[in-house]
Design a protein around this motif. Sequence first.
Motif, PDB file in Angstrom:
ATOM      1  N   GLY A 389      -7.815 -31.004  21.373  1.00 26.27           N
ATOM      2  CA  GLY A 389      -7.567 -29.910  22.307  1.00 26.27           C
ATOM      3  C   GLY A 389      -6.369 -30.226  23.173  1.00 26.27           C
ATOM      4  O   GLY A 389      -5.570 -31.107  22.847  1.00 26.27           O
ATOM      5  N   VAL A 390      -6.240 -29.525  24.293  1.00 24.83           N
ATOM      6  CA  VAL A 390      -5.103 -29.762  25.185  1.00 24.83           C
ATOM      7  C   VAL A 390      -5.424 -30.962  26.081  1.00 24.83           C
ATOM      8  O   VAL A 390      -6.419 -30.951  26.820  1.00 24.83           O
ATOM      9  N   GLU A 391      -4.605 -31.991  25.990  1.00 22.81           N
ATOM     10  CA  GLU A 391      -4.829 -33.214  26.764  1.00 22.81           C
ATOM     11  C   GLU A 391      -3.496 -33.676  27.364  1.00 22.81           C
ATOM     12  O   GLU A 391      -2.427 -33.335  26.850  1.00 22.81           O
ATOM     13  N   PRO A 392      -3.561 -34.497  28.435  1.00 15.38           N
ATOM     14  CA  PRO A 392      -2.313 -35.019  29.016  1.00 15.38           C
ATOM     15  C   PRO A 392      -1.711 -36.113  28.135  1.00 15.38           C
ATOM     16  O   PRO A 392      -2.438 -36.937  27.585  1.00 15.38           O
ATOM     17  N   ARG A 393      -0.411 -36.097  28.000  1.00 17.61           N
ATOM     18  CA  ARG A 393       0.316 -37.143  27.280  1.00 17.61           C
ATOM     19  C   ARG A 393       1.569 -37.498  28.085  1.00 17.61           C
ATOM     20  O   ARG A 393       2.171 -36.649  28.739  1.00 17.61           O
ATOM     21  N   HIS A 394       1.972 -38.771  27.979  1.00 22.16           N
ATOM     22  CA  HIS A 394       3.136 -39.237  28.726  1.00 22.16           C
ATOM     23  C   HIS A 394       4.439 -38.662  28.148  1.00 22.16           C
ATOM     24  O   HIS A 394       4.572 -38.528  26.931  1.00 22.16           O
ATOM     25  N   VAL A 395       5.380 -38.366  29.041  1.00 21.53           N
ATOM     26  CA  VAL A 395       6.661 -37.777  28.627  1.00 21.53           C
ATOM     27  C   VAL A 395       7.828 -38.456  29.344  1.00 21.53           C
ATOM     28  O   VAL A 395       7.660 -39.057  30.411  1.00 21.53           O
ATOM     29  N   ASP A 396       8.999 -38.376  28.729  1.00 21.44           N
ATOM     30  CA  ASP A 396      10.231 -38.695  29.440  1.00 21.44           C
ATOM     31  C   ASP A 396      11.209 -37.549  29.222  1.00 21.44           C
ATOM     32  O   ASP A 396      10.844 -36.506  28.647  1.00 21.44           O
ATOM     33  N   LEU A 397      12.438 -37.712  29.677  1.00 28.63           N
ATOM     34  CA  LEU A 397      13.418 -36.629  29.581  1.00 28.63           C
ATOM     35  C   LEU A 397      14.793 -37.225  29.339  1.00 28.63           C
ATOM     36  O   LEU A 397      15.179 -38.190  30.014  1.00 28.63           O
ATOM     37  N   ARG A 398      15.513 -36.680  28.359  1.00 28.56           N
ATOM     38  CA  ARG A 398      16.899 -37.105  28.131  1.00 28.56           C
ATOM     39  C   ARG A 398      17.832 -35.913  28.299  1.00 28.56           C
ATOM     40  O   ARG A 398      18.033 -35.138  27.359  1.00 28.56           O
ATOM     41  N   PRO A 399      18.422 -35.733  29.475  1.00 26.76           N
ATOM     42  CA  PRO A 399      19.470 -34.704  29.631  1.00 26.76           C
ATOM     43  C   PRO A 399      20.760 -35.179  28.958  1.00 26.76           C
ATOM     44  O   PRO A 399      21.034 -36.375  28.908  1.00 26.76           O
ATOM     45  N   GLY A 412      17.995 -28.772  31.140  1.00 21.92           N
ATOM     46  CA  GLY A 412      16.749 -29.246  30.551  1.00 21.92           C
ATOM     47  C   GLY A 412      16.904 -30.586  29.882  1.00 21.92           C
ATOM     48  O   GLY A 412      16.740 -31.623  30.502  1.00 21.92           O
ATOM     49  N   GLY A 413      17.249 -30.579  28.625  1.00 22.61           N
ATOM     50  CA  GLY A 413      17.334 -31.827  27.882  1.00 22.61           C
ATOM     51  C   GLY A 413      16.139 -31.985  26.962  1.00 22.61           C
ATOM     52  O   GLY A 413      15.286 -31.110  26.830  1.00 22.61           O
ATOM     53  N   LEU A 414      16.109 -33.145  26.323  1.00 20.21           N
ATOM     54  CA  LEU A 414      15.056 -33.418  25.334  1.00 20.21           C
ATOM     55  C   LEU A 414      13.849 -34.067  26.012  1.00 20.21           C
ATOM     56  O   LEU A 414      13.958 -35.176  26.537  1.00 20.21           O
ATOM     57  N   THR A 415      12.729 -33.363  26.013  1.00 20.53           N
ATOM     58  CA  THR A 415      11.480 -33.976  26.470  1.00 20.53           C
ATOM     59  C   THR A 415      10.811 -34.634  25.275  1.00 20.53           C
ATOM     60  O   THR A 415      10.497 -33.987  24.280  1.00 20.53           O
ATOM     61  N   ARG A 416      10.643 -35.945  25.376  1.00 16.01           N
ATOM     62  CA  ARG A 416       9.945 -36.690  24.325  1.00 16.01           C
ATOM     63  C   ARG A 416       8.523 -36.981  24.810  1.00 16.01           C
ATOM     64  O   ARG A 416       8.301 -37.242  25.990  1.00 16.01           O
ATOM     65  N   VAL A 417       7.594 -36.928  23.896  1.00 18.41           N
ATOM     66  CA  VAL A 417       6.185 -37.062  24.283  1.00 18.41           C
ATOM     67  C   VAL A 417       5.512 -38.120  23.416  1.00 18.41           C
ATOM     68  O   VAL A 417       5.716 -38.173  22.197  1.00 18.41           O
ATOM     69  N   ALA A 418       4.746 -38.984  24.058  1.00 17.72           N
ATOM     70  CA  ALA A 418       3.955 -39.999  23.340  1.00 17.72           C
ATOM     71  C   ALA A 418       2.669 -39.323  22.872  1.00 17.72           C
ATOM     72  O   ALA A 418       1.810 -38.987  23.682  1.00 17.72           O
ATOM     73  N   LEU A 419       2.546 -39.117  21.573  1.00 13.92           N
ATOM     74  CA  LEU A 419       1.445 -38.294  21.062  1.00 13.92           C
ATOM     75  C   LEU A 419       0.107 -39.031  21.026  1.00 13.92           C
ATOM     76  O   LEU A 419      -0.951 -38.395  20.999  1.00 13.92           O
ATOM     77  N   LYS A 420       0.155 -40.369  21.028  1.00 16.17           N
ATOM     78  CA  LYS A 420      -1.103 -41.115  21.015  1.00 16.17           C
ATOM     79  C   LYS A 420      -1.661 -41.225  22.432  1.00 16.17           C
ATOM     80  O   LYS A 420      -0.902 -41.478  23.381  1.00 16.17           O
ATOM     81  N   ARG A 421      -2.963 -41.063  22.559  1.00 16.49           N
ATOM     82  CA  ARG A 421      -3.594 -41.130  23.881  1.00 16.49           C
ATOM     83  C   ARG A 421      -3.300 -42.489  24.530  1.00 16.49           C
ATOM     84  O   ARG A 421      -3.532 -43.539  23.929  1.00 16.49           O
ATOM     85  N   GLY A 422      -2.797 -42.473  25.758  1.00 12.75           N
ATOM     86  CA  GLY A 422      -2.536 -43.698  26.499  1.00 12.75           C
ATOM     87  C   GLY A 422      -1.216 -44.368  26.169  1.00 12.75           C
ATOM     88  O   GLY A 422      -0.769 -45.263  26.877  1.00 12.75           O
ATOM     89  N   SER A 423      -0.543 -43.964  25.077  1.00 10.83           N
ATOM     90  CA  SER A 423       0.704 -44.609  24.687  1.00 10.83           C
ATOM     91  C   SER A 423       1.835 -44.240  25.636  1.00 10.83           C
ATOM     92  O   SER A 423       1.888 -43.134  26.172  1.00 10.83           O
TER      93      SER A 423
END
Length: 441
Positions: A389-399, A412-423
């Motif tokens: 379902g919808v869960e929080p995941r860590h992100v960063d940003l590369r403008p 904006g830039g590229l938002t990259r997301v760690a898809l594994k829980r806690g990663s």
Amino acid sequence: MDTASLRRRVRYADQELFNLGITFTVYSDRDAIDRVLPFDVIPRILTATDWDRIRRGVEQRVAAINLFLRDIYNDGHIFRDGVIPEELVKRNPQYRKEMEGFVPPKGVYAHIAGIDIVRNDAGQFMVLEDNARTPSGVSYVIENRHLMMRAFPDLAEGVGIADVDDYGRQLAKALRAVAPEGVSDPTVVVMTPGVFNSAYFEHIFLAREMGVPLVEGRDLVVENDRVYKRTTSGLQPVHVIYRRIDDDFLDPRAFRKDSVLGVPGLFAAYRKGNVTLANAVGTGAADDKAIYAYMPRIIRYYLEQDPILNNVETHICREEEGLAYTLANLENLVTKPVGGSGGYGVVVGPHASKKALRELRKQVTADPANFISQPMINLSVAPTLTRQGVEPRHVDLRPFAVTGDSTWVLPGGLTRVALKRGSLVVNSSQGGGSKDTWVLV
């Protein structure tokens, strides 16, 4: 929208990515070399106020990087004034002695830069890394937006979102602005190592967005210190090359003699001012992770301003104090090789096994100059669609910033997301994905 409808549209989006060939290459996986970059359909939102601060911080950073590069390859004021050790810069493998005494058009070295930014527990945006060589990912920013508008046209109804479609025009404008002196209608090309490069899709994308040819080294030739493109109608002059090929492989006469990707004589033509290379040779001296630690001081030195975006606290292992602290706290720190990229070689202490930490200790002790360490930043999270379902995941940003007569930052830039829980690892090469980034206007 219920989850079933959301997942149905996600399947459509994934199929679109595959059909469009929006892939990247993972060299370490023999079974699945070309992959579709995982795309999360829940966009990341940035307010206009947040974006204004990020934009100004990136512009400031890029200005300081260009002044730094000009200085270290010419006058060296920053060394004599004791702001940064000369030996730290000149022993950097990315420092190119061949660039000494040379200033590219308009003093621009880093024409294209990507600045990696994270947000900490206190809500502050901080710079995690500078990318001043050949930063990748801008194609995903634009394709992610196109995909969102096709798959979720209803989601953006009535919402003011900054446009990202102007990147190609802005990039072409910046590159034409740094053409050799006296060239009023320059020919620009994008130079790729070839179809097997991990970012080949992006190279095609950039050429298409700018409306310029995509070439390989074998398509170019140097005669009398001028660069030409081979065509069916003969040789055509080339004035600006956006090269997506490392310094080492650019020119076998100047750098690696075994390179079959480069163009013999290209660097001599560059030094004589007959062609512009973007980014300039030797820009890697400014985005090394050891240099990163000095960036706040570099900004103050050249611009007489405080950094708009702060650094993450960094311990330099080549320095006695930094090494001692790192070895005493390995299990609590994120330790990185200074010349690494793509997340390779990074050890996240709190998540590492005892065996991995023992191996890391040996490596750091044997070659401390090759490492830095940072506290583990509890990256901000964004809502992400997962199997659960919808869960929080860590992100960063590369403008992404492009610089010609001035610096322009893609909203904006590229938002990259760690898809594994806690990663905390967001790199695409290690299982990360991406999101569309919406800057509200």
